[in-house]
Design a protein around this motif. Structure first.
Motif, short mmCIF file in Angstrom:
data_model
loop_
_atom_site.label_atom_id
_atom_site.label_comp_id
_atom_site.label_asym_id
_atom_site.label_seq_id
_atom_site.Cartn_x
_atom_site.Cartn_y
_atom_site.Cartn_z
N ASN A 187 91.22 4.61 41.34
CA ASN A 187 92.15 2.93 41.85
C ASN A 187 90.79 2.02 40.97
O ASN A 187 92.14 0.73 41.01
CB ASN A 187 91.90 2.93 43.28
CG ASN A 187 92.89 4.37 43.68
OD1 ASN A 187 94.42 4.38 43.55
ND2 ASN A 187 92.25 5.09 44.39
N THR A 188 90.30 1.77 41.23
CA THR A 188 89.57 0.80 40.78
C THR A 188 89.18 0.46 39.25
O THR A 188 88.31 0.05 38.53
CB THR A 188 88.62 0.64 41.41
OG1 THR A 188 87.14 2.06 40.74
CG2 THR A 188 88.08 0.92 42.93
N VAL A 189 89.05 2.14 38.34
CA VAL A 189 89.19 1.69 36.86
C VAL A 189 90.84 1.44 36.14
O VAL A 189 91.54 1.48 36.58
CB VAL A 189 89.25 3.20 35.98
CG1 VAL A 189 88.49 3.45 34.85
CG2 VAL A 189 87.56 4.09 36.68
N GLU A 190 90.48 0.30 35.22
CA GLU A 190 91.13 -0.07 35.21
C GLU A 190 92.45 0.85 34.28
O GLU A 190 92.31 1.88 33.49
CB GLU A 190 91.21 -1.10 33.88
CG GLU A 190 91.87 -2.30 33.16
CD GLU A 190 91.42 -2.95 32.12
OE1 GLU A 190 92.25 -3.65 31.07
OE2 GLU A 190 90.10 -2.91 32.06
N GLU A 191 93.76 0.76 34.38
CA GLU A 191 95.00 1.41 33.42
C GLU A 191 94.70 1.03 32.29
O GLU A 191 94.45 0.27 31.58
CB GLU A 191 95.78 1.03 35.03
CG GLU A 191 95.68 1.64 35.66
CD GLU A 191 97.02 1.40 36.33
OE1 GLU A 191 97.87 0.88 35.58
OE2 GLU A 191 97.48 1.40 37.42
N ASN A 192 95.30 1.96 31.78
CA ASN A 192 95.78 2.12 29.72
C ASN A 192 96.71 2.91 29.79
O ASN A 192 96.95 3.99 30.64
CB ASN A 192 94.33 2.25 29.16
CG ASN A 192 93.43 3.92 30.02
OD1 ASN A 192 93.99 4.82 29.56
ND2 ASN A 192 92.27 3.49 30.00
#
Length: 381
Positions: free
Chosen positions: A187-192
């Protein structure tokens, strides 16, 4: 001496006072059992609450491995080995928990998706799950109270957005959920916009057991190239027919390249040198998810695959053929772009149109195979 003391001939213990000299209530301190904390850090996970806590301590052993053990693609080989080792430990922990929960040894398979499993609890590790777009590697599958869960371990950062994309494929296949174990909170990893990464068949996708090379087993009589399935869809309207036409058209003048790769994968030859189609032959092979498949080889109809004609294999059949069609498309593109030699013998896919007509004009045909023993039309093979 009190009444009960006189009755039983015992001295009663002095009662513990409920208050101290100041009149304050005395609270008895209860002894709390100290639990030894597990080594490592708990994974970030969406596992059901009743599943066990698992930490990342076993990942530290990965650092002890070196990628200097192989002169070739060391890092790739290292990752593959670590994938297997980590899967073994992670799924092993879940299997151990299920075994304690049920007070009996729970089945733990290797490489099988448990398609035909009817157990209430089971596990399997290192699954190459076949989807219509290709193969997706999982660390394992867990069956808990008849519910099937795919398990993925992320030892590198991955976003929840991507994980949910992957989950959708498994939910469509009837899985209860996709369970992730992540070192970094997804949930803290940037979406791509990263697409789900599928692979095509490789030399590791197939095995050949020489002891199985007989059709005497009664179950092999159930193997069909096509059957109408639970939805009772006719062959000419099935999603399978256009895929068959596509790959047979692409392979018509280059079957020898495909057969050469199969021969190498099945350890029937030392390399993937081209091999011409025989007049007719059949092999019982084991494909992804440990599924037995009957492969027929023929100068009349090329290469075809037969699966056990029961509901649980219908979706697998469709996904397998679609993945094989992608492989054939890529191979044909290579042959064209690099101007490789074509096969001197052309397998005209017109036999498929003839097959459609035969099935369409006979309402009693609800399934068929190209296996010679059960062939309903000798012109097909």
């Amino acid at each position: 001496m009190g009444f009960f003391s006189r009755l039983f001939g015992l001295d009663m213990p002095t009662p513990t006072p409920l208050t101290d000299n100041s009149g304050r209530r005395i609270v008895t301190e209860e002894k709390v059992e100290q639990k030894i904390p597990l080594p490592g850090n708990p994974f970030f996970t969406n596992a059901p609450e009743h599943w066990p806590l698992i930490t990342d301590e076993f990942l530290s052993s990965n650092k002890e491995f070196s990628n200097n053990f192989d002169e070739k693609t060391g890092d790739i080989i290292l990752r593959k080995r670590m994938f297997m080792v980590n899967s073994l430990v992670l799924i092993g922990k879940l299997n151990e928990w299920l075994s304690k929960k049920t007070s009996k040894k729970v089945e733990n398979d290797y490489g099988g998706s448990l398609l035909e499993n009817t157990d209430k609890y089971a596990t399997s590790l290192c699954i190459d799950k076949v989807f219509e777009k290709g193969i997706f590697k999982t660390n394992g599958i867990v069956i808990d109270d008849y519910k099937k869960y795919a398990v993925l371990l992320f030892d590198r950062p991955e976003s929840i957005h991507y994980i949910n994309k992957v989950k959708e494929y498994f939910l469509k296949e009837g899985f209860e959920d996709l369970i992730y174990y992540a070192v970094t909170d997804p949930n803290t990893v940037e979406e791509n916009e990263k697409e789900v990464e599928f692979e095509t068949f490789s030399i590791n996708s197939f095995n050949l057991d020489k002891e199985k090379q007989t059709l005497e087993d009664s179950k092999y009589k159930e193997y069909k190239l096509w059957w109408n399935g639970e939805q009772n869809i006719s062959f000419d309207q099935s999603e399978l027919l256009p895929v068959l036409k596509e790959y047979h058209t692409n392979c018509a003048d280059c079957y020898s390249y495909i057969l050469g790769k199969f021969s190498y994968a099945l350890k029937l030859s030392n390399d993937d040198t081209r091999i011409a189609l025989p007049d007719y032959d059949e092999l019982i092979i084991t494909g992804p998810e440990n599924v037995d498949i009957i492969m027929t080889l023929s100068k009349k109809s090329g290469i075809n695959f037969h699966f056990r004609a029961i509901p649980v294999f219908e979706n697998y059949r469709n996904n397998f053929i679609k993945t094989f069609a992608l492989l054939c498309k890529d191979l044909k593109q290579q042959v064209v772009e690099q101007n490789f030699d074509r096969d001197p013998f052309f397998v005209d896919p017109i036999w498929l149109d003839q097959l459609v007509n035969v099935v369409k004009n006979n309402d009693e045909i609800h399934s068929f195979s190209l296996i010679k023993e059960g062939l309903f039309d000798n012109r097909l093979n």
